[in-house]
Design a protein around this motif. Structure first.
Motif, PDB file in Angstrom:
ATOM      1  N   ASN A  13       0.817  -1.219   0.000  1.00  0.00           N
ATOM      2  CA  ASN A  13       0.000   0.000   0.000  1.00  0.00           C
ATOM      3  C   ASN A  13       0.852   1.271   0.000  1.00  0.00           C
ATOM      4  OD1 ASN A  13       0.968  -0.213   2.624  1.00  0.00           O
ATOM      5  ND2 ASN A  13      -0.909   0.589   3.568  1.00  0.00           N
ATOM      6  N   LEU A  14       2.155   1.130  -0.250  1.00  0.00           N
ATOM      7  CA  LEU A  14       3.054   2.291  -0.326  1.00  0.00           C
ATOM      8  C   LEU A  14       3.202   2.690  -1.793  1.00  0.00           C
ATOM      9  CD1 LEU A  14       5.825   1.074   2.165  1.00  0.00           C
ATOM     10  CD2 LEU A  14       3.782   2.429   2.683  1.00  0.00           C
ATOM     11  N   SER A  34      -1.369  -0.412   8.335  1.00  0.00           N
ATOM     12  CA  SER A  34      -1.073   0.965   7.915  1.00  0.00           C
ATOM     13  C   SER A  34       0.048   1.035   6.888  1.00  0.00           C
ATOM     14  CB  SER A  34      -0.702   1.823   9.133  1.00  0.00           C
ATOM     15  OG  SER A  34       0.472   1.314   9.761  1.00  0.00           O
ATOM     16  N   GLY A  35       0.960   0.061   6.935  1.00  0.00           N
ATOM     17  CA  GLY A  35       2.089   0.053   5.999  1.00  0.00           C
ATOM     18  C   GLY A  35       3.440   0.125   6.670  1.00  0.00           C
ATOM     19  N   LYS A  36       3.456   0.120   8.015  1.00  0.00           N
ATOM     20  CA  LYS A  36       4.750   0.264   8.699  1.00  0.00           C
ATOM     21  C   LYS A  36       5.674  -0.930   8.450  1.00  0.00           C
ATOM     22  CE  LYS A  36       3.108  -1.429  13.199  1.00  0.00           C
ATOM     23  NZ  LYS A  36       1.793  -1.900  12.694  1.00  0.00           N
ATOM     24  N   SER A  37       5.119  -2.161   8.455  1.00  0.00           N
ATOM     25  CA  SER A  37       5.957  -3.325   8.176  1.00  0.00           C
ATOM     26  C   SER A  37       6.388  -3.378   6.716  1.00  0.00           C
ATOM     27  CB  SER A  37       5.221  -4.617   8.545  1.00  0.00           C
ATOM     28  OG  SER A  37       5.010  -4.701   9.942  1.00  0.00           O
ATOM     29  N   SER A  38       5.611  -2.746   5.839  1.00  0.00           N
ATOM     30  CA  SER A  38       5.980  -2.708   4.415  1.00  0.00           C
ATOM     31  C   SER A  38       7.225  -1.867   4.189  1.00  0.00           C
ATOM     32  CB  SER A  38       4.813  -2.168   3.592  1.00  0.00           C
ATOM     33  OG  SER A  38       3.691  -3.013   3.698  1.00  0.00           O
ATOM     34  N   ILE A  39       7.440  -0.868   5.063  1.00  0.00           N
ATOM     35  CA  ILE A  39       8.678  -0.082   4.976  1.00  0.00           C
ATOM     36  C   ILE A  39       9.874  -0.984   5.277  1.00  0.00           C
ATOM     37  CG2 ILE A  39       9.986   1.815   6.006  1.00  0.00           C
ATOM     38  CD1 ILE A  39       7.300   3.231   6.485  1.00  0.00           C
ATOM     39  N   LEU A  40       9.751  -1.803   6.314  1.00  0.00           N
ATOM     40  CA  LEU A  40      10.826  -2.746   6.625  1.00  0.00           C
ATOM     41  C   LEU A  40      11.001  -3.768   5.503  1.00  0.00           C
ATOM     42  CD1 LEU A  40      10.407  -3.547  10.435  1.00  0.00           C
ATOM     43  CD2 LEU A  40      11.372  -1.534   9.314  1.00  0.00           C
ATOM     44  N   LEU A  46      16.352  -4.718  -0.269  1.00  0.00           N
ATOM     45  CA  LEU A  46      17.681  -4.206  -0.597  1.00  0.00           C
ATOM     46  C   LEU A  46      18.780  -5.081   0.005  1.00  0.00           C
ATOM     47  CD1 LEU A  46      17.047  -0.393  -0.014  1.00  0.00           C
ATOM     48  CD2 LEU A  46      17.481  -1.485  -2.235  1.00  0.00           C
ATOM     49  N   GLY A  47      18.506  -5.683   1.162  1.00  0.00           N
ATOM     50  CA  GLY A  47      19.522  -6.478   1.845  1.00  0.00           C
ATOM     51  C   GLY A  47      19.482  -7.958   1.544  1.00  0.00           C
ATOM     52  N   PHE A  48      18.348  -8.461   0.999  1.00  0.00           N
ATOM     53  CA  PHE A  48      18.223  -9.897   0.738  1.00  0.00           C
ATOM     54  C   PHE A  48      17.720 -10.215  -0.669  1.00  0.00           C
ATOM     55  CE2 PHE A  48      18.180  -9.743   5.334  1.00  0.00           C
ATOM     56  CZ  PHE A  48      18.884 -10.872   5.711  1.00  0.00           C
ATOM     57  N   GLY A  49      17.135  -9.243  -1.344  1.00  0.00           N
ATOM     58  CA  GLY A  49      16.567  -9.489  -2.666  1.00  0.00           C
ATOM     59  C   GLY A  49      15.223 -10.178  -2.619  1.00  0.00           C
ATOM     60  N   ARG A  50      14.636 -10.297  -1.426  1.00  0.00           N
ATOM     61  CA  ARG A  50      13.361 -10.984  -1.265  1.00  0.00           C
ATOM     62  C   ARG A  50      12.619 -10.409  -0.058  1.00  0.00           C
ATOM     63  NH1 ARG A  50      14.593 -14.262   3.033  1.00  0.00           N
ATOM     64  NH2 ARG A  50      16.759 -14.954   3.171  1.00  0.00           N
ATOM     65  N   SER A  51      11.375 -10.834   0.079  1.00  0.00           N
ATOM     66  CA  SER A  51      10.538 -10.410   1.194  1.00  0.00           C
ATOM     67  C   SER A  51      10.733 -11.332   2.389  1.00  0.00           C
ATOM     68  CB  SER A  51       9.068 -10.421   0.771  1.00  0.00           C
ATOM     69  OG  SER A  51       8.200 -10.278   1.878  1.00  0.00           O
ATOM     70  N   PHE A  52      10.429 -10.832   3.584  1.00  0.00           N
ATOM     71  CA  PHE A  52      10.397 -11.709   4.755  1.00  0.00           C
ATOM     72  C   PHE A  52       8.962 -12.119   5.077  1.00  0.00           C
ATOM     73  CE2 PHE A  52      10.009  -7.393   6.446  1.00  0.00           C
ATOM     74  CZ  PHE A  52       8.995  -7.494   7.393  1.00  0.00           C
ATOM     75  N   VAL A 354       2.834   6.235  10.265  1.00  0.00           N
ATOM     76  CA  VAL A 354       2.332   5.681   9.007  1.00  0.00           C
ATOM     77  C   VAL A 354       0.823   5.511   9.117  1.00  0.00           C
ATOM     78  CG1 VAL A 354       2.567   3.835   7.309  1.00  0.00           C
ATOM     79  CG2 VAL A 354       4.500   4.410   8.769  1.00  0.00           C
ATOM     80  N   GLU A 355       0.117   5.997   8.103  1.00  0.00           N
ATOM     81  CA  GLU A 355      -1.333   5.880   8.073  1.00  0.00           C
ATOM     82  C   GLU A 355      -1.797   5.775   6.617  1.00  0.00           C
ATOM     83  OE1 GLU A 355      -5.321   8.132   9.853  1.00  0.00           O
ATOM     84  OE2 GLU A 355      -3.332   9.000  10.132  1.00  0.00           O
TER      85      GLU A 355
END
Length: 363
Positions: A13-14, A34-40, A46-52, A354-355
């Motif tokens: 949602n970003l 809200s999207g706060k975890s999407s920022i992480l 950038l650090g792994f090339g994949r999602s957690f 974040v909202e």
């Protein structure tokens, strides 16, 4: 490495977000969804090339969009780097390093050491040995440059030897079987030497951290290399060869390695509560940032998601304090400010709210 700026486009949602984080600690507040975890998640790419959060990259792309992009500018001691990654709905990936485009994720992630602590982090102790091997190998990837070549070579040779085992099952005799076994043993021994050395570095750090996180327990940590004691790998492969040919795969070697944690001779996960397991994981991950700093002078970017769900107030503060001592740039998400009641003591910090996918920096 410290992030100076982060731009995120069309990720969940970003739609279009830009951050200029503190080089110290960054607190990100917002309700669930809200999207706060999407920022992480964006920084994790950038650090792994994949999602957690998912193995499906297309699920990360915002609805009705063809791709998402994450771009950052970061500072490594005196140099400035520009890094980016984009993935589209067809699963194609494009990375950028200082304006030079390519598709090798390893080249991107080697630039930006990132670690993450989430409600699922206890899986490193509760899950398969593969997760614990990944724990060691992350350190090796960032600390020992020859490790990646050795690891990739071993993986390729293992696949080839497994294929020979399966062919043997149907009566195919490979005249060069000994040649391929010897090469597998050679790279396997080297890979094990890398891991043994790294564990010798990590265990004292983990033990020291546990004095702060689990002082009431004495945790015994050992590394199982993946084959019988007293044998070289070539000997272990020969001893297991009949069984391996019957089963169709190689059963010994560093691909079977594990890190074992015991308390009073019992597996740690059978003794510790869920909360105590989280503290053991915190000690493990803190050790990786300390090792990185100690042996390379590189700093780590650490993502701490949903801090209120993982740690009690006292342990949250200790964990953040210890991470900042190793010069880590920290991103911490929480639902409410009272979960971070101790933050006033930090000088080098920023607060973001974040909202609905919009990010506002607190002035």
């Amino acid at each position: 490495m410290k992030l100076d700026s982060v731009q995120i486009r069309n990720l969940r949602n970003l739609q279009q977000v830009s951050l200029n984080p503190s080089h110290g600690v960054n607190f990100i507040l917002g309700i669930n969804g809200s999207g706060k975890s999407s920022i992480l998640e964006a920084i994790h790419y950038l650090g792994f090339g994949r999602s957690f959060r998912t193995t499906k990259h297309k699920h990360v792309i915002q609805s009705d969009q063809e791709s998402f992009t994450v771009f950052c500018q970061c500072t490594d001691q005196e140099s400035v780097k520009r890094l980016g990654i984009s993935r589209n709905i067809n699963d194609a990936v494009s990375v950028s390093i200082n304006g030079v485009r390519g598709n090798k994720i390893s080249e991107l992630v080697s630039q930006l050491p990132v670690q993450i602590f989430t409600p699922q982090s206890s899986d490193i102790l509760l899950g398969s040995p593969k997760l614990r091997r990944k724990y060691i190998d992350w350190c090796l990837f960032h600390v020992e440059h020859p490790f990646l070549i050795c690891s990739n070579s071993y993986t390729k040779l293992l696949k080839h030897n497994n294929a020979l085992c399966r062919k043997h099952q149907v009566g195919y005799a490979e005249p060069q079987r000994i040649y391929w076994t010897e090469h597998l043993a050679k790279y396997g021994e080297t890979l094990t030497q890398f891991r043994n050395t790294m564990m010798e570095r990590l265990i004292p750090l983990i033990t020291s951290n546990l004095e702060h996180f689990l002082p009431e327990f004495c945790v015994e940590i050992s590394y199982y290399r993946g084959w019988e004691k007293g044998l070289d790998l070539i000997e272990a492969l020969a001893k297991a060869s009949d069984r391996d040919y019957r089963n169709g795969y190689i059963s010994v070697g560093p691909h079977k390695a594990d890190v074992r944690f015991k308390i009073d001779g019992k597996p740690a996960h059978e003794v510790l509560s869920r909360g105590q397991l989280r503290m053991l994981v915190a000690a493990l991950q803190l050790a990786t940032t300390q090792c990185l700093m100690s042996y390379t002078q590189k700093t780590c970017i650490f993502l701490l998601d949903d801090v209120g769900a993982e740690l009690d107030a006292a342990k949250r503060e200790v964990f953040i304090d210890k991470l900042l001592e190793s010069n880590t740039q920290l991103f911490v998400t929480a639902i409410e400010a009272h979960q971070l009641e101790f933050i006033d003591k930090y000088q080098n910090k920023k607060m973001f709210h974040v909202e609905h996918g919009q990010v506002r920096e607190e002035s």
